[in-house]
Design an enzyme around this catalytic site. Structure first.
Site, PDB file in Angstrom:
ATOM      1  N   GLU A 263      20.293 -32.647 -26.392  1.00 10.78           N
ATOM      2  CA  GLU A 263      18.844 -32.517 -26.573  1.00 10.78           C
ATOM      3  C   GLU A 263      18.521 -33.301 -27.824  1.00 10.78           C
ATOM      4  OE1 GLU A 263      16.600 -30.437 -24.655  1.00 10.78           O
ATOM      5  OE2 GLU A 263      18.302 -30.699 -23.336  1.00 10.78           O
ATOM      6  N   CYS A 302      11.063 -30.736 -32.058  1.00 10.58           N
ATOM      7  CA  CYS A 302      11.443 -31.870 -31.201  1.00 10.58           C
ATOM      8  C   CYS A 302      10.354 -32.146 -30.174  1.00 10.58           C
ATOM      9  CB  CYS A 302      12.752 -31.557 -30.496  1.00 10.58           C
ATOM     10  SG  CYS A 302      12.671 -30.014 -29.590  1.00 10.58           S
TER      11      CYS A 302
END
Ligand code: NAP
Length: 528
Positions: A263, A302
């Site tokens: 990720e 993020c």
């Protein structure tokens, strides 16, 4: 050996079911609001090979002996043990991450909520220990010869390496899924904010919930950890694309065929649809979401919005509305009254963000606003940055605005002239975690989904009927699969039972229907 800093908390690691410290002074963890040292962490000299083996030998068999519902009950107990001490976790988040209470809640409550969600989901799975991917199907002429895909827990360790921005949610979001799948966890939080992860794991260990070897924690650098990974282990990594690349290409990981989920960073977008004129509900929902996302966790998410796409004729009005929202946010030490946005994680991150703003400006972006409200904290010692909206009038001209993730409260507004131009600009993110589209007309939202779906892990389509009730552009939900293609890492996590598949080996089991019947309730069909 150099003595540790006197009076400063030394973060121990939890390996082989014991609390141990690494050698030397360790890396500093600081309070980003005032620069004061709050703890140190060292992994130097720790035997990580033995610690991984301990997890495989002890934690794996103990977890595999439990059914899904028994594992889920453990998750519920972990959530309860953590829930009672939320004020402690908020306080650590303020001191070590510079979080406001609202920011800390995203991380702390997000982690606990995810544990509770998977505990509840597991309670519906009864005595199963394996998942089936679809029903059994006939394989040939003989109707009695059938096949079913079964997922069995890998017999290694789930090495979970987390980013600094979510020391709670990152830890428990990953751990919940691995433990439910029946795989022991070896968690490695980012050193800069490891205090919260360490304190939470300590609370869970003290409560005596998990079987021996089911949970290990490494505080400090990764050291030679990956040199001891082996077949059967899986690595779930969250962090920068650069570190992700190093991990997925490390020789041992490649030679042992260790499964890796990445990720990484992402140039997420928020889009105002062509019909989202000033004065319509879509305009208001859109501009307030952009402000909220830029400020939440000081832009260190993020999933945060980095590119803000608006119809060219709405660009001035949108810039003005977003600027007005940002100007109302007081930046400073979250210990001070009324502060709505805290510092970045440390001075190094502030420097990186300031360099990013300068690079975007040099590439043609103009500053629309740097909030004027002043900073309620010491700029010389605290890693404060004002929320900053930039504007790039020709989005097609600049490569940088689609490539540089400025990991702070910074976004760039980009006007567009047609849907075709919009979709092509959004796609220049090269694979993103999320884009949200705000419009008054659902037809355009559907068109956007078809145009952007293949380059996104998640699309949030907001028409006015859910304008006030949606989960938020940047908020991940345990029932949805998260992760994005391309530069976002090509990974995925959470996603209800879908998430378990990363920790299970899918095996096509071909046998007589009589033999499959003998599996009894040992597998359950994954229906969500
Ligand atoms: P980072 O510097 O890449 O570090 C992430 C983790 O990797 C830390 O635990 C770090 O440990 C560890 N690490 C560093 N080098 C390693 C190596 N050679 N082997 C094994 N582990 C290693 O990222 P960060 O600064 O913490 O986080 C910010 C970035 O994460 C941003 O780019 C953001 O977009 C991304 N992020 C992505 C997601 C997502 O879900 N896609 C979520 C959150 C954040 P140390 O701290 O000890 O160095």
């Amino acid at each position: 050996m150099t003595p540790p800093h006197e009076g400063v908390l030394v973060l121990e690691s939890f390996l082989n079911d014991s609390w141990v410290s690494g050698a030397g002074v360790g890396a500093p963890l600081i309070n980003p609001s005032d620069g004061n040292l709050v703890a140190t962490a060292s992994s130097d000299g720790l035997d990580l090979r033995a610690a991984l083996q301990y997890g495989r030998d002890r934690g794996g068999p103990a977890l595999r002996a439990l059914s899904f519902s028994e594992r889920g009950a453990l998750l519920g107990q972990i959530a309860d043990a953590l829930n009672g001490r939320r004020d402690d976790w908020y306080e650590i988040s303020r001191i070590n991450s510079g979080n406001t209470k609202a920011d800390a809640a995203i991380d702390v409550d997000g982690g606990i909520g995810t544990l509770k969600y998977f505990a509840k989901l597991a309670s519906t799975l009864g005595d199963g220990r394996m998942l089936s991917d679809g029903p059994a199907t006939r394989l040939g002429r003989d109707p009695a010869f059938v096949g079913v895909h079964l997922g069995m827990p890998v017999r290694g360790v789930a090495i979970q390496i987390n980013a600094y921005n979510f020391p709670s949610w990152g830890l428990w979001g990953k751990a919940a899924v691995a433990l439910l799948a029946g795989v022991p966890v070896f968690a490695k939080p980012a050193t800069a904010t490891a205090w919260l992860s360490q304190a939470m794991v300590k609370a869970v260990v003290d409560a005596g919930i998990l079987p021996t070897g089911a949970l290990s924690l490494l505080c400090g650098g990764a050291g030679d950890l990956l040199d001891h990974a082996r077949f059967g282990d899986v690595i779930a990594f969250t962090g920068s694309a650069e570190t992700g690349l190093k991990i997925s290409h490390s020789p041992r990981v490649v030679s042992e065929g260790v499964r890796v989920n990445i990720e990484a960073d992402s140039l997420n977008s928020a889009v105002l649809a062509p019909d989202g004129a000033y004065g319509t509900p879509a305009f208001d929902f859109f501009t307030s979401e952009v402000v909220k996302e830029m400020v939440a966790k000081s832009g260190q998410k993020c999933t945060a919005i980095r590119r803000v796409f608006v119809p060219a004729e709405q660009a001035d009005a949108a810039a003005e509305a977003i600027s007005a929202g940002l100007a109302a946010v007081k930046v400073g030490d979250p210990a001070n009254e009324g502060v709505g946005m805290g510092p970045l994680v440390h001075m190094g991150q502030r420097k990186t963000v300031e360099e990013g703003i300068a690079a975007l400006t040099a590439a043609g972006a103009t500053p629309v606003s740097r909030a004027e409200a002043g900073i309620a904290g010491d700029l010389a010692k605290g890693a404060f940055v004002s929320p900053t909206l930039l504007r790039m009038n020709d989005g097609a001209e600049s490569a940088l605005v689609h490539d540089l993730e400025v990991f702070g409260p910074v976004a760039t507004l980009i006007p567009y002239n047609s849907p075709a131009e919009l979709f092509s600009l959004v796609r220049r993110g090269g694979g993103s975690l999320v884009t949200s589209v705000f419009g008054n007309d659902s037809d355009f939202l559907v068109e956007a989904a078809e145009a952007l779906g293949d380059s996104h892990g998640r699309l949030m389509l907001i028409d006015p009927s859910v304008g006030a009730s949606h989960g938020g552009h940047g908020i991940v939900m345990p029932m949805s699969q998260h992760g994005g293609p391309g530069r976002a890492g090509n990974g995925s996590e959470l996603g209800a039972l879908r998430g378990l598949w990363f920790y299970l080996q899918r095996s096509a089991v071909q046998a007589s229907s009589a033999t499959l019947e003998r599996f009894g309730g040992r597998y359950v069909e994954a229906v969500n």
